[in-house]
Design an enzyme around this catalytic site. Structure first.
Site, mmCIF file in Angstrom:
data_model
loop_
_atom_site.group_PDB
_atom_site.id
_atom_site.type_symbol
_atom_site.label_atom_id
_atom_site.label_comp_id
_atom_site.label_asym_id
_atom_site.label_seq_id
_atom_site.Cartn_x
_atom_site.Cartn_y
_atom_site.Cartn_z
ATOM 1 N N GLU A 20 0.837 -1.210 0.000
ATOM 2 C CA GLU A 20 0.000 0.000 0.000
ATOM 3 C C GLU A 20 0.873 1.262 0.000
ATOM 4 O O GLU A 20 0.645 2.200 0.748
ATOM 5 C CB GLU A 20 -0.927 0.002 1.217
ATOM 6 C CG GLU A 20 -1.843 -1.212 1.282
ATOM 7 C CD GLU A 20 -2.750 -1.226 2.493
ATOM 8 O OE1 GLU A 20 -3.935 -1.582 2.340
ATOM 9 O OE2 GLU A 20 -2.291 -0.880 3.591
ATOM 10 N N CYS A 50 -10.735 0.225 7.557
ATOM 11 C CA CYS A 50 -10.209 1.516 8.005
ATOM 12 C C CYS A 50 -10.800 2.689 7.221
ATOM 13 O O CYS A 50 -10.985 3.785 7.769
ATOM 14 C CB CYS A 50 -8.689 1.531 7.911
ATOM 15 S SG CYS A 50 -8.049 1.010 6.301
#
Length: 656
Positions: free
Chosen positions: A323, A419
């Site tokens: 990421e 998230c």
């Protein structure tokens, strides 16, 4: 000298309760958060929604509090979903008090209080599964990350209600953390694997003015990147065991920005969310402590992101692997990661940089990211979300190709790693904080969102009203209302995509315009009911990439002000790669009330390859295509993927 002066300026931002948003565009999102998203996410956290990823986040707290029996479920950072929901709910409560919502918040506070250890520690994963292993795996297990989100929720609820119950729980936890970590003999010399607590501690410091919280934030920042490498030491100490075997430790030191001490970092690397949360805290510390060296570091990192590593959507972190940021200009469209949380972090970072330097450049980035990557990540009904935000989609490729399987179309109703949805909720529910900033004698207007705001300037009450057509229209009407004459500088941001502007005060055009760091400066005595008209010219434009962005050579995209446009299969048919835009085409902006409850659409002249010329041969020595004229239809990027599964494309080839 100018840089030193920027540190001397103390800027305030609106309290959420003091600003009333009147924008039809933004109220749609604000009301969606209040009426749909916060209740929907509450039900998910309580496992009341069928057919979505199980959360168990509230149940984990019930088990940790001794109210239920069972095992921990979810990610090691599952607690943070609850804390971010609490923060978003607190912002909603501050702007629109609701007794039932307050009751739910206090229901969660009860659970957190019961789950807190006598020494102040709170973490449901370790309480339920590994109580003997607290603080032994900072690299992977997110204890300090979750603590940071608890602190942010506590500050938000205290600001919303004045109730310090959750704040005291958070302070007790921080006192425990402070007893464990620090430079003193006998304390652990560790720091978070996932940054977050640093910026949260600054918020706690600014509410309480307790220096210890600022010092702990500085410690976590300054300790990072030193040798011997702390994460290796703790790994050896716990017998080389890993929470995620073969994963995070294999990403390398850049992943969590531990490759260098922070003051020596000049390039944004590693996990993009971790990075921007850390940079936000660094900017806060630089502002509060007047640290010019740290500010220079922040400026270099910000420049690296926005000039070499940011998508035109405001998305950052191009690589699905870890990421993370890739290398400069590596911005593939169909394989983009561009995690929603990373864009939230970029807005946090840019806002903090503005508070130091007061340059419109930072708000250009905020606006570009808000109108594109952020609101595109949530469906128009508020019940499904993108974790990953691509700029080109072929659904079959997402299903069949390993390198694009991280792209999920359509949006998902929830995630095992959830998230992003609560992160969007807490940002959009607090958007009022980003509209203005002011000192004793300056008022910055940063976002042209229709609103009403009352503030104090030099001890006098001032009310400002904005009625804005921006960004689809060009007129911004501003009214200044005072009980008596008040002198101050009104500073109006001129966005970078504005081709020209004019300013009228009480129907008279201002001839001599003073401009400073991208702001018009109107210095005068303001009397009751002064009226300003700001005319911003923002026409639809073709935008091109830097030549080093390999995927976009020979292609253009379209923007109108901060609004990015894209092609969708629903309007233009399949195989969008077979479409071309005419180099000579005019761009026609038109409001279409029937599309998704009303959208400003852009039409352009283009061509499509005639399928009848294809034949059966996969390759030929000559392949001349017959082009058929078509009218291309572009919709705002924020609205894509709300009409079923289909192709989407931001960049399109341009031909004569």
């Amino acid at each position: 000298m100018q840089q030193e002066m920027s540190f001397l300026k103390l800027l305030n931002v609106p309290k959420i309760r003091d600003i009333k948003i009147n924008s039809d565009f933004w109220n749609r999102y604000i009301n969606l958060i209040k009426e749909v998203v916060v209740p929907y996410q509450w039900d998910i956290l309580n496992d009341k929604v069928d057919g979505v990823e199980k959360s168990s986040a509230i149940r984990n707290f019930k088990i940790a509090a001794g109210l239920e029996q069972g095992d921990f479920y979810g990610m090691v950072f599952q607690d943070s979903d609850v804390y971010k929901w609490l923060e978003a709910a607190s912002y909603v409560l501050e702007s629109h008090y609701d007794e039932e919502l307050d009751r739910k918040i206090n229901e969660v506070i009860d659970l957190i209080e019961k789950a807190q250890w006598d020494d102040g520690y709170i973490n449901t994963y370790f309480t339920i599964k590994e109580p003997q292993n607290r603080w032994t795996n900072l690299q992977e297990c997110h204890e300090l990350y979750c603590a940071g989100h608890l602190i942010e929720a506590a500050v938000a609820y205290y600001n919303a209600t004045g109730n310090d119950r959750l704040l005291n729980i958070a302070k007790k936890f921080v006192d425990h953390i402070n007893s464990i970590f620090g430079p003193e003999e006998g304390k652990l010399k560790g720091y978070p694997g996932h940054q977050e607590i640093e910026l949260a501690l600054i918020k706690l410091y600014e509410v309480t003015k307790e220096e210890g919280y600022l010092n702990l934030a500085r410690y976590f920042i300054e300790e990072r990147g030193k040798d011997p490498y702390y994460f290796d030491l703790e790994w050896e100490k716990r017998g080389r065991t890993e929470h995620w075997p073969g994963l995070i430790r294999n990403f390398g030191r850049e992943y969590a920005q531990t490759h260098l001490p922070v003051r020596k970092q000049r390039e944004a690397v590693g996990h993009a969310v971790r990075a921007t949360y850390m940079y936000s805290a660094m900017a806060d510390i630089a502002r509060i402590t007047k640290d010019e060296e740290l500010l220079d570091t922040c400026k270099a990192l910000f420049k690296d992101i926005v000039t070499r590593k940011m998508y035109i959507t405001g998305g950052i972190g191009a690589s699905a692997y870890a990421e993370s940021f890739s290398f400069e200009y590596d911005l593939p469209n169909d394989r983009a990661y561009a995690e929603t949380c990373a864009s939230v972090g970029l807005i946090f970072f840019a806002h903090r940089m503005f508070l130091i330097e007061q340059s419109s450049h930072y708000y250009d980035i905020i606006e570009q990211t808000l109108y594109n990557n952020i609101i595109a990540s949530m469906s128009l009904d508020g019940r499904s979300y993108f974790y990953v935000n691509p700029l080109e989609v072929v659904p079959r490729a997402c299903e069949k190709r390993h390198d694009t399987q991280h792209v999920k179309v359509p949006r998902q109703r929830w995630f095992g790693c959830a998230c992003c949805p609560p992160n969007v909720a807490r940002l959009l529910s607090s958007i009022g904080k980003y509209v203005y900033a002011h000192s004793a004698n300056e008022l910055y207007v940063n976002l042209y969102i229709s609103n009403e705001y009352e503030l104090n300037m030099n001890g006098d009450e001032v009310k400002i009203y904005i009625n804005s057509e921006y960004p689809f229209g060009d007129n911004v009407f501003i009214k200044i209302d005072t009980k008596k004459p008040v002198y101050f500088d009104l500073k109006l941001r001129i966005p970078k995509w504005c081709e020209s502007f004019k300013v009228y005060i009480n129907d008279r055009e201002e001839g001599k315009i003073v401009k400073e760091k991208g702001y018009i400066v109107l210095s005068r005595i303001w009397n009751g009911n002064d009226e300003i008209l700001l005319k911003l010219t923002t026409l639809p434009k073709k935008i091109r990439s830097h030549p080093r962005v390999r995927d976009n050579i020979g292609k253009i995209t379209i923007m109108k002000g901060p609004i990015l446009y894209c092609l969708e299969e629903a309007d233009n048919g399949p195989n969008l790669h077979e479409l071309f835009i005419s180099k000579d085409s005019k761009l026609e902006l038109k409001f279409e009330p029937e599309i998704l409850n009303g959208l400003y659409v852009i039409y352009a002249d283009g061509f499509r390859i005639d399928e009848e010329d294809f034949g059966d041969e996969l390759y030929r020595d000559e392949y001349e295509y017959k082009l058929l004229p078509v009218k291309l239809k572009f919709i705002p990027y924020y609205a894509w993927a709300n009409r079923g599964k289909g192709e989407m494309r931001v960049w399109i080839s341009e031909i004569r």
